[in-house]
Design a protein around this motif. Structure first.
Motif, short mmCIF file in Angstrom:
data_model
loop_
_atom_site.label_atom_id
_atom_site.label_comp_id
_atom_site.label_asym_id
_atom_site.label_seq_id
_atom_site.Cartn_x
_atom_site.Cartn_y
_atom_site.Cartn_z
N PHE A 80 0.83 -1.21 0.00
CA PHE A 80 0.00 0.00 0.00
C PHE A 80 0.87 1.26 0.00
CE2 PHE A 80 -2.38 3.39 2.14
CZ PHE A 80 -3.45 3.47 1.27
N ASP A 111 2.49 1.71 -3.33
CA ASP A 111 1.47 2.03 -4.35
C ASP A 111 0.96 3.46 -4.20
OD1 ASP A 111 -0.25 1.45 -6.44
OD2 ASP A 111 -1.88 0.91 -5.08
N ALA A 155 0.09 -2.75 -7.32
CA ALA A 155 -1.05 -3.30 -6.56
C ALA A 155 -1.37 -4.75 -6.94
CB ALA A 155 -2.28 -2.42 -6.74
N TYR A 197 -0.99 -7.59 -4.46
CA TYR A 197 -1.98 -7.99 -3.45
C TYR A 197 -2.42 -9.45 -3.67
CZ TYR A 197 -2.58 -3.25 -1.65
OH TYR A 197 -2.40 -2.04 -1.06
N CYS A 206 -8.23 -5.96 -0.12
CA CYS A 206 -7.16 -5.65 -1.08
C CYS A 206 -7.70 -4.76 -2.20
CB CYS A 206 -6.58 -6.93 -1.67
SG CYS A 206 -5.61 -7.85 -0.47
N THR A 237 -6.34 -1.08 -3.03
CA THR A 237 -5.89 -0.74 -4.39
C THR A 237 -6.55 0.56 -4.85
OG1 THR A 237 -5.70 -3.08 -4.86
CG2 THR A 237 -5.69 -1.63 -6.74
N GLY A 283 -5.13 3.47 -2.90
CA GLY A 283 -3.77 3.75 -3.39
C GLY A 283 -3.82 4.51 -4.69
N CYS A 319 -4.53 0.11 -12.65
CA CYS A 319 -5.37 -0.15 -11.46
C CYS A 319 -6.45 -1.17 -11.79
CB CYS A 319 -5.99 1.17 -11.00
SG CYS A 319 -7.14 0.94 -9.64
N SER A 349 -4.98 -4.60 -11.88
CA SER A 349 -4.73 -5.10 -10.52
C SER A 349 -6.03 -5.56 -9.87
CB SER A 349 -4.10 -4.01 -9.64
OG SER A 349 -2.92 -3.56 -10.24
#
Ligand SMILES: Nc1ncnc2c1ncn2[C@@H]1O[C@H](COP(=O)(O)OP(=O)(O)OP(=O)(O)O)[C@@H](O)[C@H]1O
Ligand SMILES: [Mg+2]
Length: 354
Positions: free
Chosen positions: A22, A25, A35, A38, A60, A64, A67, A84, A87
């Motif tokens: 975190f 990120d 991320a 995770y 998580c 994300t 972040g 993102c 992720s």
């Protein structure tokens, strides 16, 4: 590898890893999809919080998103939005797969438990039915010490009733009574153990001792089938790890099969032998001088309900194999013109995997 770490330590590690991901990120200007790591947190949580994998995946996902908002505030729609999204997808898919995998594993484990329980119940039912067949042998085993007790009791009374009581003789007779009482009670304890329905109890066993006890229980049966039994027990064998009652059950099954096989020829010889196995284990075999096993039957011998006897259930060998398998051993049958040999190999105690 994660299985070897204690759950508390693993949980601590997971929280630390998630925190580090975190921080990197949210607070560093790296242009990579950090991320996505995770996923490691989600996978590790399968071992740390098996029932909460979906929840951990949700956390998580939230981390994300936070972040992303933190590090991209003001320019939310650029390449980092794509990273993102990748992720988030990776975390969601991993979380879902890990969760379904956990549920499937749990179901499998429950089924295995049920199967083990049914196997124990079946073995118990077969044992009780064998006990019925052995009733004459058992009665004889208990009757012998009882008869001796009675004879020694009468002798003691006679010595006491003399004008000059022979106390030394009385002492000897009472000593014998004590020994015979212990013998009778030992037989009863063994029979009760066979009849009781209890979970298998693993302990270090001298296979020769188990063989002798089993032979004692079929002594009468041998007589009625006109069979002589020879014990050829090797000395200095290593102990095996096993359940005494279950191994007795296997040996009794093999001995009974041998006797029944020789019925058609009016009797014969059985040999119950132990010896060191080729690969360090301990071997136990039962050989008879019957007609042997037809080659077309050799492959089906251990199948449940395979029997060539009019009143046979065909479960003796199937149960024996499941017992030997659960002890990490093997059981096999060979046949020659001069009879059949059923041989079990059990791992010696030192080589049983922990
Ligand atoms: N020593 C042997 N010699 C010849 N055939 C044998 C021998 N042992 C087993 N068999 C064959 O294997 C079959 C299966 O044996 P198993 O002990 O599983 O069942 P069963 O003896 O028929 O019945 P039960 O369930 O009462 O033991 C027997 O019916 C017999 O045909
Ligand atoms: Mg049988």
């Amino acid at each position: 590898m994660l299985r070897h770490i204690s759950p508390q330590l693993l949980r601590l590690l997971i929280v630390q890893v998630a925190t580090v991901i975190f921080i990197i990120d949210a607070f560093t200007p790296l242009d990579i999809a950090i991320a996505v790591l995770y996923v490691v947190v989600v996978l590790a949580s399968v071992h740390a919080w098996p029932r909460h994998v979906l929840r951990i995946s949700g956390i998580c996902v939230v981390l994300t998103l936070f972040g992303f908002l933190f590090s991209n505030w003001g320019h939310l729609v650029d390449a980092s939005a794509g990273r993102c999204a990748v992720s988030l997808a990776a975390i969601a898919i991993t979380g879902y797969l890990a969760h379904t995998n956990h549920i499937a594993n749990e179901r499998l484990w429950q089924q295995e438990e049920t199967l083990r329980e049914s196997r124990n119940q079946l073995a118990h039912a077969a044992r009780v039915s064998t006990l019925g067949e052995l009733a004459a042998s058992i009665a004889h085993e208990v009757n012998q010490p009882l008869a001796a007790i009675s004879a020694n009791g009468s002798a003691a009374l006679r010595w006491l009733n003399r004008p000059q009581p022979e106390l030394e003789e009385v002492r000897i007779a009472i000593g014998r009574i004590q020994a015979d009482t212990a013998r009778a009670s030992e037989v009863i304890t063994r029979i009760r153990a066979l009849a009781r329905r209890s979970d298998p109890e693993q302990q270090a066993l001298d296979l020769n001792e188990v063989a002798r006890e089993s032979a004692a229980l079929v002594r009468r049966e041998l007589k009625s089938h006109k069979v002589t039994l020879r014990l050829a027990l090797a000395q200095g064998l290593p102990p095996v790890l096993g359940d005494r009652v279950q191994l007795q059950q296997v040996i009794i099954n093999l001995l009974m099969n041998g006797m029944q096989a020789m019925d058609g020829q009016g009797g014969g010889r059985l040999e119950l032998a132990t010896q060191a196995g080729a690969e360090g284990g301990v071997q136990l075999s039962v050989a008879d001088t019957g007609p042997g096993i037809a080659s077309e039957n050799l492959g089906r011998l251990f199948d449940p309900f395979f029997s060539t006897k009019p009143d046979g259930m065909g479960m003796g060998l199937a149960i024996s194999r499941s017992i030997i398998d659960s002890h990490g051993g093997r059981i096999a049958a060979t046949s020659s013109g001069s009879g059949a040999v059923l041989q079990c190999t059990l791992p010696a105690l030192a080589e049983v995997p922990a």
